[in-house]
Design an enzyme around this catalytic site. Structure first.
Site, short mmCIF file in Angstrom:
data_model
loop_
_atom_site.label_atom_id
_atom_site.label_comp_id
_atom_site.label_asym_id
_atom_site.label_seq_id
_atom_site.Cartn_x
_atom_site.Cartn_y
_atom_site.Cartn_z
N ASN A 1 0.82 -1.20 0.00
CA ASN A 1 0.00 0.00 0.00
C ASN A 1 0.85 1.25 0.00
O ASN A 1 0.36 2.35 0.23
CB ASN A 1 -0.92 0.01 1.21
CG ASN A 1 -2.12 -0.86 0.96
OD1 ASN A 1 -2.74 -0.79 -0.08
ND2 ASN A 1 -2.42 -1.72 1.90
N ARG B 1 -15.69 -0.35 -4.98
CA ARG B 1 -14.30 0.10 -4.96
C ARG B 1 -13.85 0.62 -6.33
O ARG B 1 -12.99 1.51 -6.40
CB ARG B 1 -13.39 -1.04 -4.50
CG ARG B 1 -11.93 -0.63 -4.23
CD ARG B 1 -11.16 -1.78 -3.60
NE ARG B 1 -9.81 -1.39 -3.19
CZ ARG B 1 -8.70 -1.72 -3.86
NH1 ARG B 1 -8.79 -2.45 -4.97
NH2 ARG B 1 -7.52 -1.34 -3.42
N ILE C 1 -4.88 3.83 -3.07
CA ILE C 1 -5.98 3.28 -2.29
C ILE C 1 -5.46 1.98 -1.66
O ILE C 1 -4.83 1.17 -2.33
CB ILE C 1 -7.21 3.01 -3.18
CG1 ILE C 1 -8.38 2.46 -2.35
CG2 ILE C 1 -6.89 2.11 -4.34
CD1 ILE C 1 -9.67 2.32 -3.16
N SER C 2 -5.66 1.81 -0.37
CA SER C 2 -5.14 0.63 0.33
C SER C 2 -5.78 -0.65 -0.19
O SER C 2 -6.93 -0.67 -0.62
CB SER C 2 -5.40 0.75 1.84
OG SER C 2 -4.69 1.81 2.40
N GLN C 3 -5.02 -1.74 -0.13
CA GLN C 3 -5.54 -3.02 -0.59
C GLN C 3 -6.68 -3.47 0.32
O GLN C 3 -6.71 -3.16 1.52
CB GLN C 3 -4.43 -4.06 -0.64
CG GLN C 3 -3.84 -4.44 0.68
CD GLN C 3 -2.52 -5.17 0.50
OE1 GLN C 3 -1.48 -4.55 0.35
NE2 GLN C 3 -2.58 -6.49 0.52
#
Length: 271
Positions: A34, A92, A118-120
């Protein structure tokens, strides 16, 4: 101390949501981390439901893709149904650039512009689940809103979400996404210094921090409600997720979780 948890089926590896630095640690790539990187294109605010373009076309089968993502999260150890249902509800693919929409439901961080990602999904689910385990938070603070995705997930089951983003461009991006999904009244989005928290709004039942400091800012600890939980990465080169619960007026219980790799928590704001 809890043993570190690694999602089943995934080899141990550093993870690094957050904001600030654009460098990648050895072995970390945009696909397995991330860490926020320089993007090939800038993300745009989410199109309205039914809009054209690749993101809109993906919406035709995004329910199936989100279901597959949620099933993967289950196999990776996420068991909180509130979190799983929230992840299933939030599209998402509307939070990333249209050129990347086809990858939106992979367990990967994706660029959103401004050298950020965008974070996993697993990281989002893990941190929210840990902060909210065995409790029903009504007021939550997010430090590092990014494109607004994590705040949108929280807003599915938390009555009052406050999210701080220090980068002006991302603040505007997140605001556009939340408005498009009619979540602007559920999430109070602030352009400000996340290290300071929001003392005028505190206390918070939970605080989720998306970047690593050498120590958790005392201002954030002080803004936890009694029994409230904060989850954040801590450290420099050797980082761990830490879960902190407020047990009294001036006492906190600390539990170390996974080894992780986040970029630094930074003070101040960026216009």
């Amino acid at each position: 101390m809890r043993k570190p948890v690694t999602p089943p089926g995934n080899p141990p590896r550093p993870r690094s949501p957050g904001y600030g630095s654009t460098s990648l640690a050895p072995g970390i790539t945009a696909a397995n981390s991330n860490t926020r990187i320089s993007p090939p294109t800038l993300a745009r605010p989410a199109p309205a439901a039914g809009a054209g373009g690749q993101g809109g076309n993906l919406g035709l089968n995004s329910d199936r893709l989100r279901h597959a993502m949620v099933q993967r999260l289950r196999t990776q150890g996420i068991v909180d149904e509130r979190v799983l249902n929230a992840m299933a509800a939030v599209p998402r693919h509307l939070f990333v650039d249209e050129a990347l929409a086809s990858r939106a439901y992979e367990d990967a961080a994706l660029p959103i512009g401004h050298s950020q990602t965008i974070s996993q999904p697993w990281v989002v689910a893990r941190m929210i689940a840990a902060a909210c385990e065995d409790r029903n938070p009504t007021r939550v603070l997010e430090v590092g809103a990014g494109c607004g995705y994590q705040a949108a997930v929280l807003a599915q089951f938390v009555r009052e979400v406050h999210a701080i983003e220090r980068i002006r461009g991302l603040f505007e991006l997140a605001r556009g996404h939340l408005r498009a999904l009619r979540l602007a009244t559920r999430v109070r989005l602030i352009h400000g210094d996340g290290m300071l928290g929001l003392p005028g709004v505190a206390p918070f039942d939970a605080i989720v921090v998306a970047a690593a400091g050498l120590a958790i800012p005392q201002a954030l600890l002080d803004q936890l409600a009694p029994g409230g939980r904060l989850i954040a990465p801590e450290g420099a080169s050797n980082q761990r997720l830490v879960l902190i619960e407020r047990t009294g007026t001036a006492s906190w219980k600390r539990t170390e979780l996974e080894a992780v790799r986040f970029v630094p928590l930074r003070a101040g704001i960026q216009s």
